[in-house]
Motif scaffolding. Structure first.
Motif, PDB file in Angstrom:
ATOM      1  N   VAL A  56       3.744   0.812 -29.312  1.00  0.00           N
ATOM      2  CA  VAL A  56       3.516  -0.175 -28.480  1.00  0.00           C
ATOM      3  C   VAL A  56       4.844  -1.083 -28.394  1.00  0.00           C
ATOM      4  O   VAL A  56       4.972  -1.667 -29.468  1.00  0.00           O
ATOM      5  CB  VAL A  56       2.348  -0.850 -28.827  1.00  0.00           C
ATOM      6  CG1 VAL A  56       1.931  -2.176 -27.888  1.00  0.00           C
ATOM      7  CG2 VAL A  56       0.842   0.139 -28.745  1.00  0.00           C
ATOM      8  N   PRO A  57       5.100  -1.435 -27.417  1.00  0.00           N
ATOM      9  CA  PRO A  57       6.250  -2.416 -27.320  1.00  0.00           C
ATOM     10  C   PRO A  57       5.867  -3.812 -28.000  1.00  0.00           C
ATOM     11  O   PRO A  57       4.718  -4.296 -27.472  1.00  0.00           O
ATOM     12  CB  PRO A  57       6.796  -2.421 -25.874  1.00  0.00           C
ATOM     13  CG  PRO A  57       6.068  -1.403 -25.070  1.00  0.00           C
ATOM     14  CD  PRO A  57       4.758  -0.989 -26.174  1.00  0.00           C
ATOM     15  N   ARG A  58       6.541  -4.241 -28.691  1.00  0.00           N
ATOM     16  CA  ARG A  58       6.257  -5.753 -29.450  1.00  0.00           C
ATOM     17  C   ARG A  58       6.998  -6.928 -28.771  1.00  0.00           C
ATOM     18  O   ARG A  58       8.013  -6.788 -28.256  1.00  0.00           O
ATOM     19  CB  ARG A  58       6.804  -5.641 -30.849  1.00  0.00           C
ATOM     20  CG  ARG A  58       5.886  -4.824 -31.793  1.00  0.00           C
ATOM     21  CD  ARG A  58       6.528  -5.007 -33.105  1.00  0.00           C
ATOM     22  NE  ARG A  58       7.812  -4.477 -33.223  1.00  0.00           N
ATOM     23  CZ  ARG A  58       9.062  -4.754 -33.443  1.00  0.00           C
ATOM     24  NH1 ARG A  58       9.217  -6.158 -33.581  1.00  0.00           N
ATOM     25  NH2 ARG A  58      10.054  -4.336 -33.500  1.00  0.00           N
TER      26      ARG A  58
ATOM     27  N   ILE B  50      11.261  -7.950 -25.486  1.00  0.00           N
ATOM     28  CA  ILE B  50      10.320  -6.908 -26.060  1.00  0.00           C
ATOM     29  C   ILE B  50      11.201  -5.757 -26.740  1.00  0.00           C
ATOM     30  O   ILE B  50      12.506  -5.703 -26.433  1.00  0.00           O
ATOM     31  CB  ILE B  50       9.843  -6.236 -24.803  1.00  0.00           C
ATOM     32  CG1 ILE B  50       8.823  -7.228 -23.932  1.00  0.00           C
ATOM     33  CG2 ILE B  50       8.898  -5.076 -25.258  1.00  0.00           C
ATOM     34  CD1 ILE B  50       8.171  -7.042 -22.665  1.00  0.00           C
ATOM     35  N   SER B  51      10.486  -5.401 -27.791  1.00  0.00           N
ATOM     36  CA  SER B  51      11.127  -4.563 -28.517  1.00  0.00           C
ATOM     37  C   SER B  51      11.524  -3.144 -27.589  1.00  0.00           C
ATOM     38  O   SER B  51      10.805  -2.697 -26.823  1.00  0.00           O
ATOM     39  CB  SER B  51      10.465  -3.921 -29.826  1.00  0.00           C
ATOM     40  OG  SER B  51       9.095  -3.489 -29.335  1.00  0.00           O
ATOM     41  N   PHE B  52      12.576  -2.467 -28.331  1.00  0.00           N
ATOM     42  CA  PHE B  52      12.987  -1.296 -27.256  1.00  0.00           C
ATOM     43  C   PHE B  52      12.664  -0.034 -28.340  1.00  0.00           C
ATOM     44  O   PHE B  52      12.267  -0.170 -29.539  1.00  0.00           O
ATOM     45  CB  PHE B  52      14.573  -1.471 -27.462  1.00  0.00           C
ATOM     46  CG  PHE B  52      14.943  -0.050 -26.531  1.00  0.00           C
ATOM     47  CD1 PHE B  52      14.939   0.052 -25.224  1.00  0.00           C
ATOM     48  CD2 PHE B  52      15.296   1.247 -27.396  1.00  0.00           C
ATOM     49  CE1 PHE B  52      15.464   1.478 -24.883  1.00  0.00           C
ATOM     50  CE2 PHE B  52      16.068   2.384 -27.042  1.00  0.00           C
ATOM     51  CZ  PHE B  52      15.930   2.505 -25.517  1.00  0.00           C
ATOM     52  N   ILE B  53      11.783   0.715 -27.385  1.00  0.00           N
ATOM     53  CA  ILE B  53      11.359   1.863 -28.438  1.00  0.00           C
ATOM     54  C   ILE B  53      12.409   2.934 -28.841  1.00  0.00           C
ATOM     55  O   ILE B  53      12.870   3.483 -27.874  1.00  0.00           O
ATOM     56  CB  ILE B  53      10.189   2.697 -27.350  1.00  0.00           C
ATOM     57  CG1 ILE B  53       9.170   1.905 -26.876  1.00  0.00           C
ATOM     58  CG2 ILE B  53       9.651   3.815 -28.163  1.00  0.00           C
ATOM     59  CD1 ILE B  53       8.184   1.287 -28.028  1.00  0.00           C
ATOM     60  N   GLU B  54      12.694   2.915 -30.083  1.00  0.00           N
ATOM     61  CA  GLU B  54      13.792   3.600 -30.706  1.00  0.00           C
ATOM     62  C   GLU B  54      13.941   4.862 -30.219  1.00  0.00           C
ATOM     63  O   GLU B  54      12.797   5.765 -30.626  1.00  0.00           O
ATOM     64  CB  GLU B  54      14.034   3.238 -31.803  1.00  0.00           C
ATOM     65  CG  GLU B  54      15.325   2.247 -32.421  1.00  0.00           C
ATOM     66  CD  GLU B  54      15.293   1.854 -33.696  1.00  0.00           C
ATOM     67  OE1 GLU B  54      15.496   2.786 -34.688  1.00  0.00           O
ATOM     68  OE2 GLU B  54      15.123   0.927 -34.185  1.00  0.00           O
TER      69      GLU B  54
ATOM     70  N   GLN C  11       8.366  14.421 -26.896  1.00  0.00           N
ATOM     71  CA  GLN C  11       6.969  14.050 -26.591  1.00  0.00           C
ATOM     72  C   GLN C  11       6.847  12.810 -26.138  1.00  0.00           C
ATOM     73  O   GLN C  11       7.601  11.841 -26.559  1.00  0.00           O
ATOM     74  CB  GLN C  11       6.514  14.337 -27.959  1.00  0.00           C
ATOM     75  CG  GLN C  11       5.870  15.749 -28.196  1.00  0.00           C
ATOM     76  CD  GLN C  11       5.318  15.955 -29.725  1.00  0.00           C
ATOM     77  OE1 GLN C  11       5.615  15.302 -30.489  1.00  0.00           O
ATOM     78  NE2 GLN C  11       5.049  17.302 -29.810  1.00  0.00           N
ATOM     79  N   ALA C  12       5.714  12.385 -25.503  1.00  0.00           N
ATOM     80  CA  ALA C  12       5.536  11.053 -24.957  1.00  0.00           C
ATOM     81  C   ALA C  12       5.260  10.106 -26.043  1.00  0.00           C
ATOM     82  O   ALA C  12       4.283  10.813 -26.804  1.00  0.00           O
ATOM     83  CB  ALA C  12       4.493  10.912 -23.875  1.00  0.00           C
ATOM     84  N   VAL C  13       5.793   8.919 -26.206  1.00  0.00           N
ATOM     85  CA  VAL C  13       5.611   8.190 -27.489  1.00  0.00           C
ATOM     86  C   VAL C  13       5.285   6.703 -27.036  1.00  0.00           C
ATOM     87  O   VAL C  13       4.697   5.877 -27.919  1.00  0.00           O
ATOM     88  CB  VAL C  13       6.693   8.137 -28.472  1.00  0.00           C
ATOM     89  CG1 VAL C  13       6.974   9.575 -29.185  1.00  0.00           C
ATOM     90  CG2 VAL C  13       8.120   7.756 -27.653  1.00  0.00           C
ATOM     91  N   SER C  14       5.329   6.444 -25.719  1.00  0.00           N
ATOM     92  CA  SER C  14       5.175   4.924 -25.316  1.00  0.00           C
ATOM     93  C   SER C  14       4.809   4.812 -24.003  1.00  0.00           C
ATOM     94  O   SER C  14       5.330   5.600 -23.143  1.00  0.00           O
ATOM     95  CB  SER C  14       6.161   3.979 -25.867  1.00  0.00           C
ATOM     96  OG  SER C  14       5.541   2.664 -25.714  1.00  0.00           O
ATOM     97  N   MET C  15       4.128   3.831 -23.615  1.00  0.00           N
ATOM     98  CA  MET C  15       4.116   3.433 -22.091  1.00  0.00           C
ATOM     99  C   MET C  15       4.525   1.901 -22.080  1.00  0.00           C
ATOM    100  O   MET C  15       4.098   1.075 -22.824  1.00  0.00           O
ATOM    101  CB  MET C  15       2.916   3.538 -21.472  1.00  0.00           C
ATOM    102  CG  MET C  15       2.332   4.901 -21.049  1.00  0.00           C
ATOM    103  SD  MET C  15       0.748   4.930 -20.083  1.00  0.00           S
ATOM    104  CE  MET C  15       1.627   4.503 -18.423  1.00  0.00           C
ATOM    105  N   ILE C  16       5.717   1.739 -21.312  1.00  0.00           N
ATOM    106  CA  ILE C  16       6.191   0.306 -21.419  1.00  0.00           C
ATOM    107  C   ILE C  16       5.684  -0.346 -19.936  1.00  0.00           C
ATOM    108  O   ILE C  16       5.084   0.196 -19.342  1.00  0.00           O
ATOM    109  CB  ILE C  16       7.802   0.257 -21.373  1.00  0.00           C
ATOM    110  CG1 ILE C  16       8.333   1.250 -20.277  1.00  0.00           C
ATOM    111  CG2 ILE C  16       8.075   1.078 -22.827  1.00  0.00           C
ATOM    112  CD1 ILE C  16       9.676   1.100 -19.977  1.00  0.00           C
ATOM    113  N   ASP C  17       6.384  -1.587 -19.738  1.00  0.00           N
ATOM    114  CA  ASP C  17       5.965  -2.358 -18.598  1.00  0.00           C
ATOM    115  C   ASP C  17       4.660  -2.672 -18.533  1.00  0.00           C
ATOM    116  O   ASP C  17       3.703  -2.325 -17.663  1.00  0.00           O
ATOM    117  CB  ASP C  17       6.578  -1.571 -17.280  1.00  0.00           C
ATOM    118  CG  ASP C  17       6.430  -2.521 -16.194  1.00  0.00           C
ATOM    119  OD1 ASP C  17       6.238  -3.564 -16.189  1.00  0.00           O
ATOM    120  OD2 ASP C  17       6.749  -1.911 -14.821  1.00  0.00           O
ATOM    121  N   LEU C  18       4.235  -3.706 -19.381  1.00  0.00           N
ATOM    122  CA  LEU C  18       2.913  -4.026 -19.550  1.00  0.00           C
ATOM    123  C   LEU C  18       2.361  -5.097 -18.683  1.00  0.00           C
ATOM    124  O   LEU C  18       1.380  -5.726 -18.954  1.00  0.00           O
ATOM    125  CB  LEU C  18       2.475  -4.082 -21.058  1.00  0.00           C
ATOM    126  CG  LEU C  18       2.813  -3.052 -21.832  1.00  0.00           C
ATOM    127  CD1 LEU C  18       2.698  -3.504 -23.200  1.00  0.00           C
ATOM    128  CD2 LEU C  18       2.178  -1.628 -21.833  1.00  0.00           C
TER     129      LEU C  18
END
Ligand code: GN1
Ligand code: MG
Length: 380
Positions: A103-105, A127-131, A247-254
């Motif tokens: 989850v983006p922080r 917001i943190s970037f999903i590395e 693989q999908a690991v996150s959904m951004i733009d919350l």
């Protein structure tokens, strides 16, 4: 006009050191070494900031468009509520071994605030970037389609027990199609669009579909579809894939996580995923809705969502797909008529072209209604 003013402010920021100072507010001990415009958002201004620190190597800096999100503090509050819920949920109900979901922080600004208002009164957050992840504007493969559906299902599953009353409505009227139609009628009455075959096609397209605008709101009012917590903008480039495993690991733009119908999300995900030319294509006349991709995305979605969907939910999936494509076309066309004040544009006809793409997609969905309905039925 307001949007144009915001654009000018952004341009001047990019050429000055002001942006570095703003990024510095969120950089902690790190030093900002690079800032680049990032992504293809139509509303907020987004930058990728690189630091010289070993900790957070880079992060996403955004200026929230406060002409759209009038109470950005509430957007941040929703983000906190959402993030805390998902963290807890993942602790109680961990993912299977080998699965990654992040989850983006929200990164804190100096003074431990979760946003920063600059000297011009502009609202910034980081917001943190999903590395090690990336996203795409169009589907790359069947596996990608499966992952897109899986991601939306995972997202909905993780918040299926987060009561929507705990979230503020940060964008009133968002995805309430009859309200967009009302606004369209007002704008149309005051505008004098340049006559062209394309404009006439759009005018006729909307005229012919006014009744369908109420379908989800009516079902909601009848108690058939409950308000839930939704993402609000699950287009495929908001779904991050691990660069190695794909693989999908996150959904951004919350920003639009708020109360709504899951059908808005399912519709938005499918209208963006099943249009292989993408929503920014110039070749609007050849846009079509790919039914095979629809089946694959839905399979991925249901692998996660089956437990909380009701019979009525399934019954309205087709309507949701058609409606959200139509609604987005209507929103783009309205903005074209209004003089491009909501969505960022690269040229004066940009929103007209985007509307044509969505209307053509809607037509293709309608032409394949029974095939889509059969797919949904087969999955119940
Ligand atoms: C806007 O800014 P962006 O690209 O994340 C819009 C969505 C549309 C989308 C179409 C708050 O999202 O509803 O589906 O453009 N967001 C808002 O690309 O209106
Ligand atoms: Mg968005």
């Amino acid at each position: 006009m307001a949007q144009n003013t915001n654009r000018m402010i952004q341009n001047s920021l990019q050429t000055s050191s002001a942006l570095t100072d703003i990024a510095g507010q969120f950089a902690g001990q790190g030093k900002v070494i690079d800032i680049q415009p990032f992504g293809s958002g139509n509303i907020n201004d987004t930058f990728l900031v690189t630091l010289n620190s070993l900790g957070e190597a880079c992060f996403v800096l955004q200026r929230i468009n406060t002409q759209v999100f009038r109470q950005p503090e509430l957007v941040m509050q929703n983000m906190r509520t959402f993030t805390e819920h998902v963290f807890q949920r993942l602790q109680c109900d961990p993912l299977s071994p080998g699965c990654r979901w992040q989850v983006p922080r929200v990164l804190l600004a100096r003074g431990d605030r979760d946003y920063w208002v600059d000297g011009d009164g502009l609202f910034w957050r980081a917001i943190s970037f999903i590395e090690g992840s990336q996203s795409f504007d169009t589907i790359q493969s069947t596996e990608h389609a499966k992952e897109i559906g899986y991601a939306l299902g995972m997202f909905h599953r993780l918040i299926s027990d987060l009561p929507s009353e705990q979230l503020a409505d940060t964008l009133e009227g968002f995805h309430i199609t009859p309200q967009y139609l009302k606004h369209y009628d007002t704008v149309l009455a005051q505008s004098d669009p340049k006559q062209s075959a394309e404009v006439n096609y759009c005018l006729q397209f909307v005229r012919d579909r006014k009744v369908l605008a109420h379908v989800l709101e009516t079902a909601k009012a009848q108690g058939k579809l409950p308000l839930r917590t939704i993402h609000g903008d699950p287009k495929i480039n908001n779904i991050m894939l691990d660069m190695v495993t794909q693989q999908a690991v996150s959904m951004i733009d919350l920003d639009t996580v708020k109360p709504g119908l899951v059908h808005y999300d399912i519709g938005d995900c499918l209208r963006s995923g099943c249009n292989l030319l993408g929503e920014e294509t110039d070749e609007w006349e050849t846009v079509r809705f790919d039914v095979d991709l629809c089946q694959t995305i839905l399979e991925g979605y249901l692998s996660q969502a089956r437990d909380f969907l009701t019979d009525y939910d399934y019954e309205y999936i087709y309507d949701g797909i058609r409606l959200i494509a139509f609604e987005l076309g209507l929103r783009f066309f309205t903005d074209y008529l209004a003089g491009n004040i909501y969505f960022k544009v690269k040229h004066p006809d940009h929103n007209l072209l985007r509307a044509l793409v969505q209307f053509r997609l809607t037509e293709s969905i309608e032409a394949q209604a029974s095939a889509i309905q059969t797919i949904v039925k087969g999955m119940r």
